[in-house]
Motif scaffolding. Sequence first.
Motif, PDB file in Angstrom:
ATOM      1  N   MET A   5       0.920  -1.208  -0.062  1.00 14.99           N
ATOM      2  CA  MET A   5      -0.010  -0.027   0.006  1.00 14.99           C
ATOM      3  C   MET A   5       0.928   1.166   0.100  1.00 14.99           C
ATOM      4  N   ILE A   6       0.335   2.313  -0.531  1.00 15.08           N
ATOM      5  CA  ILE A   6       1.229   3.510  -0.859  1.00 15.08           C
ATOM      6  C   ILE A   6       0.799   4.621  -0.059  1.00 15.08           C
ATOM      7  N   ALA A  45      -3.430   1.467  -9.598  1.00 12.14           N
ATOM      8  CA  ALA A  45      -4.668   1.107  -9.961  1.00 12.14           C
ATOM      9  C   ALA A  45      -4.718   0.964 -11.563  1.00 12.14           C
ATOM     10  N   VAL A  46      -4.464   2.361 -12.006  1.00  9.55           N
ATOM     11  CA  VAL A  46      -4.787   2.507 -13.451  1.00  9.55           C
ATOM     12  C   VAL A  46      -3.620   1.729 -14.240  1.00  9.55           C
ATOM     13  N   SER A  47      -2.400   1.529 -13.549  1.00 11.69           N
ATOM     14  CA  SER A  47      -1.575   0.560 -14.467  1.00 11.69           C
ATOM     15  C   SER A  47      -1.977  -0.800 -14.455  1.00 11.69           C
ATOM     16  N   ALA A  48      -2.753  -1.258 -13.312  1.00  4.19           N
ATOM     17  CA  ALA A  48      -3.292  -2.655 -13.213  1.00  4.19           C
ATOM     18  C   ALA A  48      -4.457  -2.814 -13.993  1.00  4.19           C
ATOM     19  N   VAL A  49      -5.016  -1.989 -14.673  1.00  7.64           N
ATOM     20  CA  VAL A  49      -6.179  -2.290 -15.402  1.00  7.64           C
ATOM     21  C   VAL A  49      -6.146  -3.526 -16.269  1.00  7.64           C
ATOM     22  N   GLY A  50      -4.987  -3.784 -16.822  1.00  6.18           N
ATOM     23  CA  GLY A  50      -5.148  -4.865 -17.808  1.00  6.18           C
ATOM     24  C   GLY A  50      -5.221  -6.202 -17.220  1.00  6.18           C
ATOM     25  N   TYR A 109     -13.140   1.333  -1.794  1.00  8.15           N
ATOM     26  CA  TYR A 109     -11.921   1.672  -1.444  1.00  8.15           C
ATOM     27  C   TYR A 109     -11.020   0.644  -2.009  1.00  8.15           C
ATOM     28  N   ASP A 110     -10.221   0.801  -2.983  1.00  4.67           N
ATOM     29  CA  ASP A 110      -9.836  -0.201  -3.782  1.00  4.67           C
ATOM     30  C   ASP A 110      -8.087   0.136  -4.035  1.00  4.67           C
ATOM     31  N   PRO A 111      -7.381   0.047  -2.862  1.00  6.22           N
ATOM     32  CA  PRO A 111      -5.836   0.453  -3.291  1.00  6.22           C
ATOM     33  C   PRO A 111      -5.122  -0.635  -4.265  1.00  6.22           C
ATOM     34  N   HIS A 112      -5.821  -1.797  -4.399  1.00  2.00           N
ATOM     35  CA  HIS A 112      -5.179  -3.046  -5.136  1.00  2.00           C
ATOM     36  C   HIS A 112      -5.646  -2.873  -6.625  1.00  2.00           C
ATOM     37  N   GLY A 113      -6.585  -1.954  -7.059  1.00  2.00           N
ATOM     38  CA  GLY A 113      -7.215  -1.915  -8.269  1.00  2.00           C
ATOM     39  C   GLY A 113      -7.982  -2.960  -8.646  1.00  2.00           C
ATOM     40  N   PHE A 156     -14.700  -1.839   1.623  1.00  2.00           N
ATOM     41  CA  PHE A 156     -13.300  -1.496   2.048  1.00  2.00           C
ATOM     42  C   PHE A 156     -12.589  -2.674   1.567  1.00  2.00           C
ATOM     43  N   ASN A 157     -11.998  -2.709   0.516  1.00  2.15           N
ATOM     44  CA  ASN A 157     -11.366  -3.773  -0.350  1.00  2.15           C
ATOM     45  C   ASN A 157      -9.851  -3.744   0.037  1.00  2.15           C
TER      46      ASN A 157
END
Length: 321
Positions: free
Chosen positions: A1-2, A23-28, A61-65, A295-296
Motif C-alpha cells: 500500500m502506498i 490501480a490505473v496501471s493494473a487495469v489490464g 476503497y480499492d488500493p489494489h485496483g 473496504f477492499n
Amino acid sequence: MIKCRKNAILMAARSCVLALSVAVSAVGMSRSVLADDVQAPGGVTDERPVITDSSIAFGAYDPHGDFSNDRNVKIEHLFLPWEDVDLSTLALADAYALQRGRSLMITIEPWSWSVDWRKSPDELLKGILAGSYDSNMAAVCSAAADLKSPVIIRWAQEMDDTSGQFTWSNWSPKNYVAAYQRMITECRKHLKTAQYMWSPKGNSNMQGYYPGDAYVDIVGLSVFGLQAYDKAHFDKERTFAEALEPGYRLAEGFDKPIVVSELGYEGDDAYACKWAKDVAKAHAQFPRLTAVVYFNDREVHPWPDNYGLPNWRIGDHRCSS
C-alpha cells in the motif's frame, strides 16, 4: 500500500491517493468485479455482490485496483491524512474517477499516518479548537475544490468507536461536535460544492456525537461481518441486514440519506456468499440507504479478543450460481 509523506512514497497502513496510479496501471490484469453474472470456473460465481436495486450505488476503497474495470462502481473512496501528504496527487484520483464516471468520497483523517508524528487526543483537540489546524483543513478542501468529480467529504470517522484505533474517538461528544463543526465550517469556505458526511461506527452511543443538521448532508455507517466473531458474540452468523439494523435505526432519526461508508465481510464460502447476496438485494426496511462502499483491503487495526486483522479484500470464495 502506498502513502505520500512530503515528497517520499512510503509503505503505510492505508493508501494515499497516489495508489490510484497503481490501480490505473493494473487495469489490464485486474479482475472484473461486481460485473453482472461473473462466472468462475465450474459454472459458479464469485462472492462479489451485484447490486440489483437501482436506487443503491456501489463504491469501493480499492488500493489494489481490483475494481478498476468495473462499470458498476460509482464511488471511489480515498483515505487522506491532513498532515504529511502531497495534496497535488488528488489530481490523479480525480482523473481516475472521471475516466470511470465515479464520484469521490474523501475520508480526511486528522492526523499523520506516521505514528511518531501523531498528537495525543488532548493535544489534537486543543489544537483544533484553537484554530491551529484550520490551515490543514483549508489546504485539503482547497485542493478538493479544484477537482472535476463530485466530492463527498468525510471527516474524522467512527468517533463513537471504543477500540482505541482513532485519536479522535477518545473525545467527549461535546468536544467532538465542536471540532467537527469548526472543521466543516472551515472546509466550506474553500469547497462550496461538496456534500459532507458524518460517519459514526454505528454504536449505541453514536447519537450524542451528532453535530447538527446544518453540518451533515449524509450519515455514514460502518458494517463488517466476521464469521468467527459472529459465532462467538451473537451465537449465530449474522447477515448484512442484521449487522446494519442497529446503526440504521439510530441514524434514520436524523432524516438524512444513509450510506454504508465502509463494508467488509470474511468467512468461509457459504458465509461470504450469503453476505454478497444480502448486500446486493433490495431491503425495504432500509428506505434511506442510498449507497454501500466496500473496504477492499485488510483491516488496519486488530479486532478485539484476538481476532487479528481480518482480510476484507474480495477473495477466492466461490458461490453456487
